[in-house]
Structure formats: structure tokens, C-alpha cells
Design a protein around this motif. Sequence first.
Motif, PDB file in Angstrom:
ATOM      1  N   ALA A   1     -13.472  -3.243   3.418  1.00 30.29           N
ATOM      2  CA  ALA A   1     -12.926  -4.195   4.392  1.00 30.29           C
ATOM      3  C   ALA A   1     -11.409  -4.089   4.446  1.00 30.29           C
ATOM      4  O   ALA A   1     -10.818  -4.145   5.526  1.00 30.29           O
ATOM      5  N   LEU A   2     -10.782  -3.916   3.294  1.00 29.77           N
ATOM      6  CA  LEU A   2      -9.328  -3.772   3.235  1.00 29.77           C
ATOM      7  C   LEU A   2      -8.876  -2.522   3.983  1.00 29.77           C
ATOM      8  O   LEU A   2      -7.942  -2.572   4.792  1.00 29.77           O
ATOM      9  N   ALA A   3      -9.545  -1.413   3.753  1.00 27.41           N
ATOM     10  CA  ALA A   3      -9.181  -0.158   4.429  1.00 27.41           C
ATOM     11  C   ALA A   3      -9.398  -0.262   5.938  1.00 27.41           C
ATOM     12  O   ALA A   3      -8.523   0.128   6.729  1.00 27.41           O
ATOM     13  N   PHE A   4     -10.528  -0.804   6.357  1.00 29.21           N
ATOM     14  CA  PHE A   4     -10.826  -0.873   7.783  1.00 29.21           C
ATOM     15  C   PHE A   4      -9.907  -1.858   8.498  1.00 29.21           C
ATOM     16  O   PHE A   4      -9.393  -1.563   9.589  1.00 29.21           O
ATOM     17  N   SER A   5      -9.679  -3.027   7.913  1.00 27.95           N
ATOM     18  CA  SER A   5      -8.807  -4.013   8.566  1.00 27.95           C
ATOM     19  C   SER A   5      -7.371  -3.497   8.626  1.00 27.95           C
ATOM     20  O   SER A   5      -6.661  -3.755   9.605  1.00 27.95           O
ATOM     21  N   SER A   6      -6.943  -2.737   7.624  1.00 29.29           N
ATOM     22  CA  SER A   6      -5.596  -2.148   7.644  1.00 29.29           C
ATOM     23  C   SER A   6      -5.481  -1.084   8.723  1.00 29.29           C
ATOM     24  O   SER A   6      -4.449  -0.978   9.393  1.00 29.29           O
ATOM     25  N   ALA A   7      -6.529  -0.293   8.907  1.00 27.97           N
ATOM     26  CA  ALA A   7      -6.535   0.706   9.977  1.00 27.97           C
ATOM     27  C   ALA A   7      -6.492   0.017  11.344  1.00 27.97           C
ATOM     28  O   ALA A   7      -5.758   0.446  12.240  1.00 27.97           O
ATOM     29  N   CYS A   8      -7.250  -1.045  11.500  1.00 31.35           N
ATOM     30  CA  CYS A   8      -7.221  -1.795  12.767  1.00 31.35           C
ATOM     31  C   CYS A   8      -5.844  -2.390  13.016  1.00 31.35           C
ATOM     32  O   CYS A   8      -5.349  -2.403  14.148  1.00 31.35           O
ATOM     33  N   PHE A   9      -5.203  -2.876  11.979  1.00 29.02           N
ATOM     34  CA  PHE A   9      -3.856  -3.434  12.067  1.00 29.02           C
ATOM     35  C   PHE A   9      -2.862  -2.359  12.507  1.00 29.02           C
ATOM     36  O   PHE A   9      -1.941  -2.630  13.284  1.00 29.02           O
ATOM     37  N   ALA A  10      -3.040  -1.132  12.043  1.00 28.88           N
ATOM     38  CA  ALA A  10      -2.099  -0.051  12.341  1.00 28.88           C
ATOM     39  C   ALA A  10      -2.289   0.541  13.741  1.00 28.88           C
ATOM     40  O   ALA A  10      -1.322   1.007  14.350  1.00 28.88           O
ATOM     41  N   LEU A  11      -3.509   0.525  14.247  1.00 25.88           N
ATOM     42  CA  LEU A  11      -3.798   1.230  15.505  1.00 25.88           C
ATOM     43  C   LEU A  11      -2.913   0.861  16.696  1.00 25.88           C
ATOM     44  O   LEU A  11      -2.541   1.750  17.447  1.00 25.88           O
ATOM     45  N   PRO A  12      -2.542  -0.393  16.906  1.00 26.13           N
ATOM     46  CA  PRO A  12      -1.701  -0.700  18.071  1.00 26.13           C
ATOM     47  C   PRO A  12      -0.258  -0.197  17.962  1.00 26.13           C
ATOM     48  O   PRO A  12       0.492  -0.282  18.927  1.00 26.13           O
ATOM     49  N   HIS A  13       0.141   0.317  16.822  1.00 19.80           N
ATOM     50  CA  HIS A  13       1.513   0.762  16.643  1.00 19.80           C
ATOM     51  C   HIS A  13       1.616   2.250  16.975  1.00 19.80           C
ATOM     52  O   HIS A  13       0.809   3.045  16.541  1.00 19.80           O
ATOM     53  N   ALA A  14       2.623   2.612  17.753  1.00 18.04           N
ATOM     54  CA  ALA A  14       2.768   3.984  18.242  1.00 18.04           C
ATOM     55  C   ALA A  14       3.581   4.830  17.268  1.00 18.04           C
ATOM     56  O   ALA A  14       4.481   4.335  16.594  1.00 18.04           O
ATOM     57  N   GLY A  15       3.274   6.093  17.204  1.00 20.27           N
ATOM     58  CA  GLY A  15       4.033   7.042  16.397  1.00 20.27           C
ATOM     59  C   GLY A  15       3.469   7.184  14.993  1.00 20.27           C
ATOM     60  O   GLY A  15       2.941   6.237  14.413  1.00 20.27           O
ATOM     61  N   ALA A  16       3.580   8.382  14.450  1.00 19.93           N
ATOM     62  CA  ALA A  16       3.003   8.687  13.144  1.00 19.93           C
ATOM     63  C   ALA A  16       3.624   7.832  12.037  1.00 19.93           C
ATOM     64  O   ALA A  16       2.913   7.289  11.192  1.00 19.93           O
ATOM     65  N   TRP A  17       4.948   7.714  12.018  1.00 18.49           N
ATOM     66  CA  TRP A  17       5.601   6.921  10.983  1.00 18.49           C
ATOM     67  C   TRP A  17       5.218   5.450  11.088  1.00 18.49           C
ATOM     68  O   TRP A  17       4.993   4.785  10.076  1.00 18.49           O
ATOM     69  N   GLU A  18       5.163   4.939  12.319  1.00 14.56           N
ATOM     70  CA  GLU A  18       4.803   3.539  12.515  1.00 14.56           C
ATOM     71  C   GLU A  18       3.357   3.279  12.091  1.00 14.56           C
ATOM     72  O   GLU A  18       3.057   2.264  11.473  1.00 14.56           O
ATOM     73  N   LEU A  19       2.464   4.208  12.434  1.00 16.28           N
ATOM     74  CA  LEU A  19       1.066   4.074  12.001  1.00 16.28           C
ATOM     75  C   LEU A  19       0.956   4.064  10.482  1.00 16.28           C
ATOM     76  O   LEU A  19       0.264   3.226   9.904  1.00 16.28           O
ATOM     77  N   LEU A  20       1.650   5.011   9.845  1.00 13.58           N
ATOM     78  CA  LEU A  20       1.613   5.094   8.390  1.00 13.58           C
ATOM     79  C   LEU A  20       2.181   3.822   7.768  1.00 13.58           C
ATOM     80  O   LEU A  20       1.563   3.217   6.883  1.00 13.58           O
ATOM     81  N   ALA A  21       3.360   3.420   8.230  1.00 12.32           N
ATOM     82  CA  ALA A  21       4.005   2.233   7.661  1.00 12.32           C
ATOM     83  C   ALA A  21       3.141   0.993   7.844  1.00 12.32           C
ATOM     84  O   ALA A  21       2.951   0.207   6.908  1.00 12.32           O
ATOM     85  N   THR A  22       2.595   0.823   9.031  1.00 17.79           N
ATOM     86  CA  THR A  22       1.797  -0.366   9.306  1.00 17.79           C
ATOM     87  C   THR A  22       0.491  -0.339   8.519  1.00 17.79           C
ATOM     88  O   THR A  22       0.035  -1.375   8.043  1.00 17.79           O
ATOM     89  N   PHE A  23      -0.102   0.818   8.366  1.00 21.62           N
ATOM     90  CA  PHE A  23      -1.319   0.918   7.558  1.00 21.62           C
ATOM     91  C   PHE A  23      -1.032   0.539   6.105  1.00 21.62           C
ATOM     92  O   PHE A  23      -1.769  -0.248   5.501  1.00 21.62           O
ATOM     93  N   LEU A  24       0.050   1.089   5.545  1.00 19.56           N
ATOM     94  CA  LEU A  24       0.385   0.781   4.153  1.00 19.56           C
ATOM     95  C   LEU A  24       0.752  -0.689   3.971  1.00 19.56           C
ATOM     96  O   LEU A  24       0.345  -1.322   2.987  1.00 19.56           O
ATOM     97  N   VAL A  25       1.494  -1.242   4.918  1.00 18.48           N
ATOM     98  CA  VAL A  25       1.819  -2.673   4.856  1.00 18.48           C
ATOM     99  C   VAL A  25       0.538  -3.495   4.987  1.00 18.48           C
ATOM    100  O   VAL A  25       0.353  -4.494   4.283  1.00 18.48           O
ATOM    101  N   GLY A  26      -0.370  -3.059   5.851  1.00 19.62           N
ATOM    102  CA  GLY A  26      -1.651  -3.744   5.998  1.00 19.62           C
ATOM    103  C   GLY A  26      -2.443  -3.745   4.703  1.00 19.62           C
ATOM    104  O   GLY A  26      -3.063  -4.746   4.342  1.00 19.62           O
ATOM    105  N   LEU A  27      -2.418  -2.617   3.984  1.00 18.28           N
ATOM    106  CA  LEU A  27      -3.087  -2.567   2.683  1.00 18.28           C
ATOM    107  C   LEU A  27      -2.475  -3.586   1.723  1.00 18.28           C
ATOM    108  O   LEU A  27      -3.190  -4.302   1.023  1.00 18.28           O
ATOM    109  N   GLY A  28      -1.155  -3.636   1.697  1.00 18.84           N
ATOM    110  CA  GLY A  28      -0.476  -4.572   0.805  1.00 18.84           C
ATOM    111  C   GLY A  28      -0.751  -6.021   1.172  1.00 18.84           C
ATOM    112  O   GLY A  28      -1.076  -6.847   0.306  1.00 18.84           O
ATOM    113  N   LEU A  29      -0.648  -6.344   2.452  1.00 13.14           N
ATOM    114  CA  LEU A  29      -0.904  -7.717   2.889  1.00 13.14           C
ATOM    115  C   LEU A  29      -2.365  -8.095   2.662  1.00 13.14           C
ATOM    116  O   LEU A  29      -2.664  -9.218   2.247  1.00 13.14           O
TER     117      LEU A  29
END
Length: 146
Positions: A88-116
Amino acid sequence: MAWAVRDRLRAAHVAMGWVGGVVAYPAVVGVVVFAGYVLGLTPGPARPPVSEPLLLAWGAALAPLLEEGLYRGWLLPALAARVGGLPALAFSSACFALPHAGAWELLATFLVGLGLGAVFLATRSLGLCVGLHAGLNAVALLRGVP
């Protein structure tokens, strides 16, 4: 009118989270940069600080409320009840990252999503997640990171 203890606790969680997000920002950037280089991403051009008041308000206050409510308040617990915490943590973090554009933004948002998400699973405090998210966004926006 006196605040109930529960309301004061929620407000304290948001405030502590905001301070934590501001303080943690350099470490978060370090983790994202390290992960980006491991994945072979190249750095993009530096951006000027954001000066548009509406964008600042959205990124620093409204986005954390809406996104945390959706991804950590609703999606993560709903998925965790069905498939367990880690998937659930991995999937919700991926969903959180998807609306953000660009590779760095996707990576950053995914990692922040994991932390949050990990903070939410450990504490069940949405207010703490909102505060952390808002603190991270505030520093990021002031530094010119979308």
C-alpha cells in the motif's frame, strides 16, 4: 471558546510537522540527488525562486491538505487494509508521484511519498503528514523547485 485537547494535539502535529519539513529539506534533497544519480538521471537547469503568490499559497498550504487527505488519509489506509502496509505504501507513493512532471520531480515526489506514508503508518497522524509536506513545499518553492 477553548480548544479540545484533540484539536490542540492536531494543531501541534501540523506545527511540528512543518518545522520538521523545513529542517529535513536538505536531507531529503540529498537522498533524492543520490537516488537520481544512482538511476542515471542528469541534473536539470537551476530555476529562479517562485514569486507568484497563488503558486506559493497552493504549494505551501493547499496542495499538502488536499494531497495528504487523498493519498495518506484515504488511499493508503484503504489499501493497507486489503493488501498490507508495504504494498500500500509503494502504490500510494507511486500514485502521489504520477501527477508530477519530469524524471527528477517523479523521483523526488515518490521518495517523499514513501517517507510521508511511513510517517502516517507509524503515527496515524494526518496532521503531522500535512505539516511535513507543507514545510518541505515551502522551502522547495522558496528555492525555486516546483
